[in-house]
Write an enzyme that holds these catalytic residues in place. Structure first.
Site, PDB file in Angstrom:
ATOM      1  N   LYS A 188     -67.009  -2.134 -22.011  1.00 35.05           N
ATOM      2  CA  LYS A 188     -67.356  -1.759 -23.377  1.00 35.05           C
ATOM      3  C   LYS A 188     -67.129  -0.272 -23.602  1.00 35.05           C
ATOM      4  CE  LYS A 188     -70.974  -1.916 -26.879  1.00 35.05           C
ATOM      5  NZ  LYS A 188     -72.314  -2.393 -27.268  1.00 35.05           N
ATOM      6  N   GLU A 194     -67.630   1.044 -11.330  1.00 39.63           N
ATOM      7  CA  GLU A 194     -67.075  -0.016 -10.488  1.00 39.63           C
ATOM      8  C   GLU A 194     -65.787  -0.577 -11.082  1.00 39.63           C
ATOM      9  OE1 GLU A 194     -71.658  -0.642 -10.474  1.00 39.63           O
ATOM     10  OE2 GLU A 194     -70.120   0.098 -11.846  1.00 39.63           O
ATOM     11  N   GLY A 247     -72.882  -6.027 -24.460  1.00 41.81           N
ATOM     12  CA  GLY A 247     -72.062  -6.519 -23.357  1.00 41.81           C
ATOM     13  C   GLY A 247     -72.359  -7.951 -22.966  1.00 41.81           C
ATOM     14  N   ARG A 248     -73.630  -8.293 -22.830  1.00 44.27           N
ATOM     15  CA  ARG A 248     -73.993  -9.648 -22.398  1.00 44.27           C
ATOM     16  C   ARG A 248     -73.884 -10.666 -23.529  1.00 44.27           C
ATOM     17  NH1 ARG A 248     -77.910  -6.151 -22.608  1.00 44.27           N
ATOM     18  NH2 ARG A 248     -79.819  -6.484 -23.815  1.00 44.27           N
ATOM     19  N   GLU A 333     -81.949  -9.057 -18.481  1.00 43.79           N
ATOM     20  CA  GLU A 333     -81.542  -7.764 -19.011  1.00 43.79           C
ATOM     21  C   GLU A 333     -81.988  -7.613 -20.455  1.00 43.79           C
ATOM     22  OE1 GLU A 333     -77.909  -5.608 -17.534  1.00 43.79           O
ATOM     23  OE2 GLU A 333     -77.232  -6.025 -19.576  1.00 43.79           O
ATOM     24  N   HIS A 364     -81.996 -30.474  -2.225  1.00 46.66           N
ATOM     25  CA  HIS A 364     -82.124 -30.441  -0.773  1.00 46.66           C
ATOM     26  C   HIS A 364     -82.314 -29.023  -0.253  1.00 46.66           C
ATOM     27  CE1 HIS A 364     -80.966 -34.705  -0.254  1.00 46.66           C
ATOM     28  NE2 HIS A 364     -80.321 -34.480  -1.390  1.00 46.66           N
ATOM     29  N   LYS A 474     -77.653   3.504 -11.493  1.00 46.86           N
ATOM     30  CA  LYS A 474     -76.242   3.889 -11.515  1.00 46.86           C
ATOM     31  C   LYS A 474     -76.097   5.410 -11.414  1.00 46.86           C
ATOM     32  CE  LYS A 474     -74.777   1.817 -15.276  1.00 46.86           C
ATOM     33  NZ  LYS A 474     -73.847   1.257 -16.275  1.00 46.86           N
TER      34      LYS A 474
END
Length: 508
Positions: A188, A194, A247-248, A333, A364, A474
């Site tokens: 964005k 990263e 962003g999300r 978030e 399981h 960050k």
């Protein structure tokens, strides 16, 4: 008029009944009250502790918190995100929002479609692979869409890389041929550490392979085109989106480019229309008739009346295996907050911890705790009527039977004099049943979860659209790596042990 404080006090005084008693008392009325069908999806809350009294209390809370007003602000393009002084306009990407924002989104969608047409026409050469680089909301949404809907598509090989660990990129470099690869960089702000490190490594890979004009193979997906240009990507290969799209919440924008390329534009258009149908339901339905608000009512009784710290989501469909991962970011978030819109302590639990997995695998692995553990965990099952394979029908019948049986077993339990074999029951579950897993239904399902998050935020009086909590770590990571910040002795010692002379962090 009921105040929010009155409603919260009433909820604390409310006494839940046993699930088996609730279901047995008047099954027909309960199903009418707690089962909704929207956009070819059945939402079944009959095995939750919601009852008429709880719904009444929480409806009063919604009114006291001005749910209708905040919803209107959301869809009108008003300041829904006050801490950042901006709107939250993901619904405008689907055609429902301020007219100027809808128009702008449609224009940017058309730009993206033209880019896809150009790729298909060979403007970038013979492209077989797409390497999509992003993190968080720039990766989780496209990954979910392609994994769920692209299993039978042979249009393009798509790899989505988010982890800065070089092993993630290295795996792609082994599989993809550089001369046939296009790289999409999704960020964005186009400053994500990263993402840009991975993008630089991808550029180096193309250069070392002798690809002509390696930067010409890059496409930027960003709300900051000027930063992408500074990085070296030509303006004609930038697909912008509106800064008011979080962003999300951004898979509906150009962040969805890899899905639109891999699945085809018609599928992406259907995804938008499915979400738009849920938008219309959420915007026009009130009270318990609104499935997103009804889901939030259940969330609040478990988090703030019955003390549940987590919520488990299990997809009984291999195509939806990434849904729990997607929801972790969307829910935690968004609503993992400790202050209200006014900056005061929330004073109660906000977002529960979202976790989950895939049925029947999870049965399981973790269902022991759900059935007999000491922690009450509301469970959500997501399943489809139609399978995605042509194998023996027994596969799908067994899958669906397991899903439905787990909900029944959690509710009813089984008494035994042997404590180790005693199932206490009275453990809640919700079941979300899709007719089919299609672009339309998946779009509607994701939009349901978005609006459920918003509804919970309104009930709590918080802002679901900022995410300042991710910034501190960050900043500290950057300072630690660059040696520009002096850290505590324990942190410095750990950094020295991990990287030794390879780090420029301050010595002890």
């Amino acid at each position: 008029m009921t105040t929010a404080s009155d409603a919260w006090q009433a909820l604390s005084n409310w006494q839940p009944q046993k699930l088996t008693d609730l279901v047995a008392a008047d099954p027909e009325t309960r199903l009418q009250a707690l089962v909704r069908s929207v956009a070819d999806i059945r939402f079944d809350f009959a095995k939750t502790h919601l009852d008429a009294a709880a719904v009444g209390i929480l409806s009063g809370l919604a009114d006291a918190q001005d749910f209708a007003g905040r919803r209107k602000t959301l869809f009108s393009g008003g300041i829904a995100n006050p801490t950042e002084d901006r709107a939250a306009e993901h619904s405008a990407e689907r055609g429902d929002g301020a007219p100027e924002s809808v128009h702008a989104a449609q224009a940017l969608h058309q730009r993206m479609r033209m880019m896809i047409d150009a790729i298909e026409a060979g403007a970038f050469g013979e492209i077989r692979h797409l390497l999509h680089i992003g993190i968080g909301g720039s990766a989780l949404g496209p990954d979910l869409l392609i994994d769920a809907l692209g299993r039978h598509s042979d249009r393009y090989d798509v790899a989505i890389v988010s982890n800065v660990d070089g092993a993630a990129l290295d795996e792609v470099f082994v599989k993809f041929s550089p001369e046939h690869t296009l790289v999409a960089v999704a960020s964005k702000t186009f400053t994500t550490t990263e993402t840009l490190l991975n993008a630089n490594s991808a550029l180096q890979w193309l250069e070392e392979a002798g690809v002509s004009d390696p930067l010409g193979r890059f496409i930027a997906l960003t709300a900051k085109p000027e930063r992408a240009i500074e990085w070296g990507i030509d303006e004609t290969r930038i697909l912008p989106f509106n800064e008011s799209v979080g962003g999300r919440y951004s898979l509906w924008s150009s962040i969805g480019f890899p899905a639109a390329l891999a699945l085809g534009w018609d599928a992406f258009a259907d995804l938008l229309e499915g979400a738009a149908e849920m938008d219309r339901h959420f915007r026009l339905s009130d009270g318990a008739d609104n499935v997103c608000l009804l889901a939030a009512f259940a969330d609040q009784i478990y988090a703030n009346r019955l003390g549940c710290q987590t919520r488990a989501v299990f997809a009984y469909d291999e195509r939806l295996r990434l849904l729990p991962d997607y929801l972790q970011q969307l829910e935690m978030e968004s609503n993992g907050k400790s202050v209200t819109l006014g900056g005061q302590p929330v004073g109660r639990e906000s977002a529960p911890i979202t976790w989950g997995g895939v049925g029947t695998d999870a049965q399981h692995a973790v269902f022991q705790l759900l059935h007999q553990g000491t922690r009450l965990t509301p469970v959500e099952f997501v399943v489809a009527r139609e399978p995605d394979h042509l194998l023996d029908e027994a596969h799908h019948e067994t899958l669906v039977a397991n899903c439905i049986a787990q909900g029944a077993a959690l509710m009813t339990g089984r008494a035994s004099a042997d404590g180790a074999r005693n199932y206490p029951g009275d453990r809640p579950s919700t079941t979300i049943l899709l007719d089919q897993v299609t672009p339309c239904t998946l779009g509607a399902l994701i939009a349901f979860y978005e609006h459920r998050v918003f509804a919970n935020a309104v009930l709590l009086g918080i802002n679901p659209f900022d995410q300042f909590g991710v910034e501190l770590g960050k900043e500290m990571a950057k300072g630690l790596a660059e040696g520009t910040v002096e850290f505590d002795p324990a942190t410095q010692a750990l950094m020295q042990a991990a990287l030794g002379e390879r780090t420029s962090a301050p010595s002890l």
